[in-house]
Design an enzyme around this catalytic site. Structure first.
Site, PDB file in Angstrom:
ATOM      1  CB  ILE A  19      -0.963   0.022   1.208  1.00 47.71           C
ATOM      2  CG1 ILE A  19      -0.195  -0.154   2.518  1.00 47.71           C
ATOM      3  CG2 ILE A  19      -2.027  -1.055   1.067  1.00 47.71           C
ATOM      4  CD1 ILE A  19      -1.086  -0.101   3.751  1.00 47.71           C
ATOM      5  CB  ALA A  20       2.743   3.243   1.499  1.00 51.24           C
ATOM      6  CG  ASP A 149       9.888  12.147   8.132  1.00 49.00           C
ATOM      7  OD1 ASP A 149       9.831  13.162   7.401  1.00 49.00           O
ATOM      8  OD2 ASP A 149       9.838  10.987   7.689  1.00 49.00           O
TER       9      ASP A 149
END
Length: 545
Positions: A19-20, A149
């Site tokens: 999915i990523a 991040d």
């Protein structure tokens, strides 16, 4: 070196589809299956340890940090492990796009996210970020976590409208075993603060800058640092002042612009101090300007509008993979559930036996126990084998039991139970009598001495005729028969208790035992008293040598 093919299963997790994929590894949609058809979807981040050992270490550090954070707006970490040189991190699966994907989908559709929806997503992200900043150990000491991040790619927006902060892979804590050395830059350049771009020491205010950049881009729909070159982006962050949001979106309320600018101060000391303080400033600015903050239902509607088709396709692919894998597996019987076990228990494998009847005993058998083993023929008519069962004696009346069911008629099988109860009661009574006799036999020595003195007093042969005058006080006899008519110097032999052996003194004054003439001994005087007779004996053990 070519990447090896990813396995279908890692540990107890079955990989469904990717999915990523990013700099910190690939993320897969996976599932875990449990008892009675239990199934849960999870997000599994994997890193090849043999190819990227540093990322594998960061993955473990992410698990150690994120597992301590329990907050509604932080993606929960469930498990971490390594199998076949592949490190994996199991996380809570958020069915929804990232904030970056949601913004891109809105722009592709020809619009932007409503500002009320953007404010709700931003407030959820700040709540999760503040929870990470405030995390402390068991003793209450702050861990000093810095995410490093914070970006739209690390904010997941669920279909339920709840947004969550994720990806603590490069997060830094004071107690982290593999802290980044000073001068090493990690994170997405477009969202770095000036001190982070220079490689200086960081604290939570570096994350506040990143959150300010995210807020600036959400309300304007543009990039704060649109430069495509990483070096140019870093130079702009370090050397240029960020522009105000109203220069791009002139309809933006000035109070909201001022709240966002408080997070974009180049000097960390002048910057907003915490994520909670920034959230409070944004809420106050929206309230003063009349901008209504959207609800989670509004966010869910926006997700369905811009990303609903993509999410449905992902779900359909996942279902297709699951069905295809089930078809390739050999058919297995469905496991019984707990309800089935209660209502329909599994069958018991039993051996049917005929009913066995014991005939009454005709007479008492005096043969040894080994010879009293009786043989019972069960099911002779059906050809069943002979059943041999030893019993000490036969019951007095017919008794039946069913071996297949385990039911035994004890009333008939043990008809003499009252007889054994009487025997036990007799044994108890006999034991009590023996114990009582033993207690009486161990009486005190005074009672034994008194009984022996009475016996000696009743014996006329043992009584001497005279007692020395010097021992009159030690061996006097008192009679209880009233006034006596005996002559002075004489005694009644039957009424005088035996005295100690006669003795006399030596020239040195000591008394020595020895036989003397009865005539030389003075007579024992008689006292006319009415009190009971008392006998006082001279204890030879108390004499001086």
């Amino acid at each position: 070196m070519a990447r090896r093919e990813q396995p279908d299963r890692l540990g107890r997790y079955e990989l469904m589809l990717p999915i990523a994929r990013g700099g910190m590894g690939a993320v897969y949609l996976a599932r875990t299956v449990g008892l009675e058809g239990f199934e849960r979807a999870i997000a599994l981040k994997i890193v090849d340890k043999s190819e990227e050992p540093e990322l594998a270490r960061d993955l473990v550090e992410e698990a150690k940090l994120a597992a301590r954070i329990h907050h509604r707006h932080v993606v929960g970490v469930l498990d971490v492990g390594v199998e076949d040189d592949i490190a994996f991190l199991a996380m809570e699966y958020v069915e929804g796009p990232s904030l970056a994907s949601l913004v891109k989908a809105a722009q592709t559709a020809g619009g932007t996210l409503p500002r009320g929806v953007a404010m709700r997503i931003l407030l959820d992200m700040l709540a999760g970020l503040h929870a990470a900043h405030e995390l402390a150990d068991a003793s209450g000491v702050a861990l000093g976590i810095v995410h490093r991040d914070v970006s739209p790619a690390n904010v997941l927006v669920g279909r339920d409208g709840v947004s969550k902060l994720t990806d603590f892979g490069i997060a830094r804590a004071l107690s982290r075993s593999s802290n980044t050395s000073t001068g090493v830059v990690k994170g997405k350049f477009s969202y770095m603060g000036p001190e982070q771009a220079r490689g200086a020491a960081l604290d939570r205010r570096a994350d506040i800058w990143s959150a300010g950049v995210v807020a600036w881009e959400l309300v304007t729909g543009a990039k704060l640092f649109p430069l495509g070159n990483d070096a140019s982006t870093l130079l702009a962050i370090v050397g240029e002042e960020p522009p105000y949001a109203t220069t791009v979106a002139d309809d933006l309320p000035h109070s909201l612009d001022a709240a966002i600018s408080s997070a974009l101060q180049r000097d960390p000391k002048a910057r907003c101090s915490s994520a909670e303080a920034l959230a409070t400033a944004l809420e106050a600015a929206c309230a003063s300007s009349g901008l209504e903050i959207g609800s989670h239902a509004d966010v869910a509607a926006a997700v369905q509008r811009f990303c609903g088709t993509e999410l449905e396709e992902r779900r359909a692919k996942s279902d297709a993979v699951r069905i295809s894998r089930q078809a390739l597996r050999p058919s297995q019987p469905r496991a019984q559930s707990s309800t089935d076990l209660l209502t329909q228990p599994p069958p018991l494998h039993t051996i049917p036996l005929e009913t066995v009847e014991w005939p009454p005993a005709a007479a008492e058998d005096s043969s040894p126990p080994a010879e009293r083993a009786r043989t019972v023929e069960a099911g002779t008519a059906t050809g069943a084998p002979v059943l041999s069962m030893p019993f000490p004696s036969a019951p007095s009346e017919p008794s039946t039991f069913r071996p297949a069911s385990g039911i035994i008629d004890r009333r008939k099988l043990f008809s003499h139970r009252t007889k054994w109860a009487g025997v036990a009661a007799g044994v108890v009574v006999l034991s009590v009598g023996v114990v009582s006799a033993g207690i009486l036999s161990r009486s005190s020595p005074q009672l034994d001495n008194g009984a022996a003195s009475s016996a000696r007093a009743a014996s006329p042969q043992a009584a001497p005729s005279h007692v020395p005058a010097s021992d009159t006080a030690a061996a006097s006899v008192e009679l209880a028969d009233g006034p006596s008519t005996a002559a002075a110097g004489t005694t009644a032999p039957s009424a005088i208790a035996p005295a100690t052996p006669p003795s006399h003194r030596t020239a040195s004054g000591r008394r020595r035992n020895g036989g003397t003439s009865p005539a030389s001994q003075p007579a024992v005087t008689q006292s006319n008293r009415t009190s009971p007779p008392k006998l006082v004996e001279d204890d030879p053990y108390k004499r001086r040598p």
